[in-house]
Design a protein around this motif. Sequence first.
Motif, PDB file in Angstrom:
ATOM      1  N   LEU A 176       9.062 -37.208  -3.523  1.00 30.86           N
ATOM      2  CA  LEU A 176       8.548 -35.478  -3.209  1.00 30.86           C
ATOM      3  C   LEU A 176       7.829 -35.356  -2.349  1.00 30.86           C
ATOM      4  O   LEU A 176       7.371 -34.459  -1.577  1.00 30.86           O
ATOM      5  CB  LEU A 176       7.536 -35.851  -4.050  1.00 30.86           C
ATOM      6  N   SER A 177       6.979 -36.153  -1.928  1.00 28.98           N
ATOM      7  CA  SER A 177       7.009 -36.118  -0.240  1.00 28.98           C
ATOM      8  C   SER A 177       7.386 -36.055   0.406  1.00 28.98           C
ATOM      9  O   SER A 177       6.834 -34.702   2.308  1.00 28.98           O
ATOM     10  CB  SER A 177       6.140 -37.691  -0.036  1.00 28.98           C
ATOM     11  N   LEU A 178       9.260 -36.001   1.115  1.00 37.32           N
ATOM     12  CA  LEU A 178       9.849 -35.862   1.827  1.00 37.32           C
ATOM     13  C   LEU A 178      10.086 -34.187   1.275  1.00 37.32           C
ATOM     14  O   LEU A 178      10.156 -33.286   2.515  1.00 37.32           O
ATOM     15  CB  LEU A 178      10.449 -36.555   1.577  1.00 37.32           C
ATOM     16  N   PHE A 179      10.490 -33.997   0.018  1.00 32.04           N
ATOM     17  CA  PHE A 179      10.136 -32.140  -0.044  1.00 32.04           C
ATOM     18  C   PHE A 179       9.265 -31.748   0.419  1.00 32.04           C
ATOM     19  O   PHE A 179       9.223 -30.106   1.013  1.00 32.04           O
ATOM     20  CB  PHE A 179      10.460 -31.908  -1.248  1.00 32.04           C
ATOM     21  N   ARG A 180       8.614 -32.027   0.174  1.00 37.68           N
ATOM     22  CA  ARG A 180       6.634 -31.421   0.605  1.00 37.68           C
ATOM     23  C   ARG A 180       7.026 -31.099   2.255  1.00 37.68           C
ATOM     24  O   ARG A 180       6.693 -30.162   3.174  1.00 37.68           O
ATOM     25  CB  ARG A 180       5.509 -32.245   0.251  1.00 37.68           C
TER      26      ARG A 180
END
Length: 222
Positions: free
Chosen positions: A147-151
């Motif tokens: 999820l951190s990458l999408f953010r």
Amino acid sequence: MRAFDDIKSAKHIVIQTDNISFANANALYSYVLALHKKVSLVAIGQIDEKFSFLPWFSRVRDTVPKQADCIIEAEPDATELYFALKQEGVSINQKMATALFGALLEFTQGFSNAKCTGTAFVVAAELIELKAEHLTCKEFLQRREPLSLFRLKSILYKKMLQSDNAQVMNMYVSDEDLKSSGARLKDAEEIMKEVLKTVHVKEVRLYKSDENNKILKSIKEI
């Protein structure tokens, strides 16, 4: 391979690794265990969650045990390690085959970069014959993203600017961007590779916006 001689003469082996060589380190760990020797897996920096499918992910530690008498630095080249193991007469089990296949995927960026030779495909086929869980490797290493990458993607995409007749894409990242997304600078560098696929773009530049727009990295179309 000198590392094998060192391993055979040692009592407690440390395999030192990072994200680039972690899959190969797992194969080496299995090899040392099969010799009934004490072995520790020591990571330099945090290991990505995408490697959590590998058999010894949970065994990673961040310090070298005092009693260790041999330190081996894992290398990222899966084909080299595979042939070295074969030359040693090692019986490659499923755990080792899976780790080596994962290392091969990483080393060749999914069989797509210049390191992907005919030998890589031969090794891949042999590892599958050895029961490597190749579909699991592809699922974790090529299809899943944290999820951190999408953010971070959302943040960086909003700030992208094109220049040089749209052939250069300029991306800007700050410490606050990394903190708020939970991502790392290496994630921003991975996003650059995706942006390079944009129509007309031949170069992507990454700047540190909170350090007077210092350029951190530039990648160009091959």
